[in-house]
Design an enzyme around this catalytic site. Structure first.
Site, PDB file in Angstrom:
ATOM      1  N   SER A  38       0.854  -1.183   0.000  1.00 35.54           N
ATOM      2  CA  SER A  38       0.000   0.000   0.000  1.00 35.54           C
ATOM      3  C   SER A  38       0.891   1.235   0.000  1.00 35.54           C
ATOM      4  O   SER A  38       2.097   1.142   0.222  1.00 35.54           O
ATOM      5  CB  SER A  38      -0.914   0.017   1.235  1.00 35.54           C
ATOM      6  OG  SER A  38      -0.154   0.261   2.413  1.00 35.54           O
ATOM      7  N   ILE A 129       7.224  -2.224   7.250  1.00 36.58           N
ATOM      8  CA  ILE A 129       7.127  -0.770   7.330  1.00 36.58           C
ATOM      9  C   ILE A 129       7.839  -0.187   6.107  1.00 36.58           C
ATOM     10  O   ILE A 129       8.998  -0.494   5.844  1.00 36.58           O
ATOM     11  CB  ILE A 129       7.763  -0.238   8.627  1.00 36.58           C
ATOM     12  CG1 ILE A 129       7.049  -0.842   9.848  1.00 36.58           C
ATOM     13  CG2 ILE A 129       7.705   1.283   8.655  1.00 36.58           C
ATOM     14  CD1 ILE A 129       5.563  -0.533   9.949  1.00 36.58           C
ATOM     15  N   LYS A 130       7.111   0.648   5.383  1.00 38.43           N
ATOM     16  CA  LYS A 130       7.630   1.218   4.143  1.00 38.43           C
ATOM     17  C   LYS A 130       8.322   2.542   4.439  1.00 38.43           C
ATOM     18  O   LYS A 130       7.735   3.445   5.028  1.00 38.43           O
ATOM     19  CB  LYS A 130       6.468   1.446   3.178  1.00 38.43           C
ATOM     20  CG  LYS A 130       6.685   0.968   1.779  1.00 38.43           C
ATOM     21  CD  LYS A 130       5.409   1.136   0.979  1.00 38.43           C
ATOM     22  CE  LYS A 130       5.599   0.654  -0.445  1.00 38.43           C
ATOM     23  NZ  LYS A 130       4.393   0.919  -1.243  1.00 38.43           N
ATOM     24  N   VAL A 131       9.584   2.651   4.003  1.00 35.36           N
ATOM     25  CA  VAL A 131      10.393   3.842   4.274  1.00 35.36           C
ATOM     26  C   VAL A 131      10.983   4.349   2.963  1.00 35.36           C
ATOM     27  O   VAL A 131      11.645   3.598   2.251  1.00 35.36           O
ATOM     28  CB  VAL A 131      11.537   3.515   5.260  1.00 35.36           C
ATOM     29  CG1 VAL A 131      12.410   4.746   5.493  1.00 35.36           C
ATOM     30  CG2 VAL A 131      10.987   2.979   6.575  1.00 35.36           C
TER      31      VAL A 131
END
Length: 326
Positions: A38, A129-131
């Site tokens: 997402s 976790i998207k970084v």
């Protein structure tokens, strides 16, 4: 795995509550997808256009806009993670990603704090976790992986970005002392959309720059042999109607890789796409293509820099629209 002998995974680049309850489960049950991603733009479209969120949002009226957003997004991510958990339990990915607030992309401490908080609140092991791959992002990636948090490094367009991500992951995993799954999300089709009109006018073959750039990055990542780290090809929806809908999946099939794509693209690939390995691509072929671009006076590095900046702004704009609407 979608293609077991290649260790190739196919993830859906889409989250929406009704979809999670219906089509998402069907795609998993049929072995078509084994993960999901997402981003702020996806959540913006879901939250602002789907009636599935009205009841929950009505119950959150006393919260701030960001608190409302996180409550809704966390609910969906938890739901997706729970549906994917049987795959995760048997070692077949089963991950779903959620991105940190894009407005803190240049603040390492804030990114670390938010990444840890989101991972704790979601409370599912199969969440990434998207970084974003910024200078602050690399620092955050190392700290988060050292805490055992799976990471999806996003908005990668350049090889040096990917290498910095991989080295941050390697340092984090070394400190953690245990394997942590990570992916490096390389954006593909946006590169072609930026260049193809000019290339076509000058007789240079189109719909290859994104492929070759991504192939070059994939080879660099694989050469580093970072435990648990894979290249993920993103931005793989086709905007050129002359190309097959599954073009950016089929042309980037590679060992030990992931492709995340829109649901319609996945359906088209399932129906008509090939399963032969497409990467690696000979370095000389890649070099010759980019030499033609250079001869046209195009600064490819500048094109990529603009794509990175534009990508961050698009995520910020989507996040801002959600905040204003909530």
């Amino acid at each position: 795995m979608y293609i077991k002998n290649l260790k190739f995974s196919l993830w859906a680049d889409f989250i929406e509550r009704d979809y999670l309850d219906n089509e998402f489960k069907d795609l998993i049950d049929r072995g078509v997808i084994n993960g999901a991603t997402s981003n702020p733009a996806i959540f913006k479209n879901a939250i602002l256009t789907s009636s599935a969120y009205k009841e929950q949002l009505a119950s959150l009226s006393s919260l701030s806009a960001k608190e409302k957003y996180e409550a809704v997004a966390i609910f969906d991510i938890q739901k997706a993670a729970d549906i994917l958990k049987p795959l995760y339990d048997k070692g077949d990915d089963g991950y779903v990603s959620i991105e940190v607030d894009p407005y803190i992309c240049d603040d390492a401490d804030a990114t670390i704090a938010e990444g840890k908080r989101l991972f704790s609140q979601i409370n599912r092991k199969n969440v990434m976790i998207k970084v974003p791959a910024t200078k602050a992002g690399y620092e955050a990636m190392q700290e988060l992986t050292s805490s055992g948090i799976p990471i999806n490094a996003t908005l990668i367009f350049k090889k040096d970005q990917a290498i910095k991500c991989a080295k941050a992951f390697e340092a984090g995993v070394t400190k953690n002392g245990a394997k942590v799954d990570t992916v490096i999300s390389v954006f593909v089709s946006r590169v072609d959309r930026a260049l193809d009109a000019q290339l076509s006018e000058n007789g240079v073959e189109v719909a290859l720059s994104g492929i070759y750039n991504s192939a070059d990055i994939y080879s660099a990542v694989e050469a580093l042999h970072v435990e648990g780290c894979r290249t993920l090809f993103a931005s793989t929806g086709v905007k050129d109607d002359s190309l097959p809908a599954y073009y950016y999946i089929e042309k980037l099939l590679a060992y030990n890789s992931v492709n995340t794509a829109p649901v319609d693209t996945i359906k088209a690939y399932e129906k008509d796409g090939g399963t032969n390995k497409a990467l690696p691509i000979d370095a000389k072929i890649i070099e010759n293509h980019f030499e033609k671009i250079k001869e046209l006076g195009i600064d490819f590095e500048a094109v990529l820099d603009k794509q990175i900046a534009d990508g961050l702004e698009q995520f910020k704009d989507a996040f801002k629209e959600i905040m204003e609407a909530l």
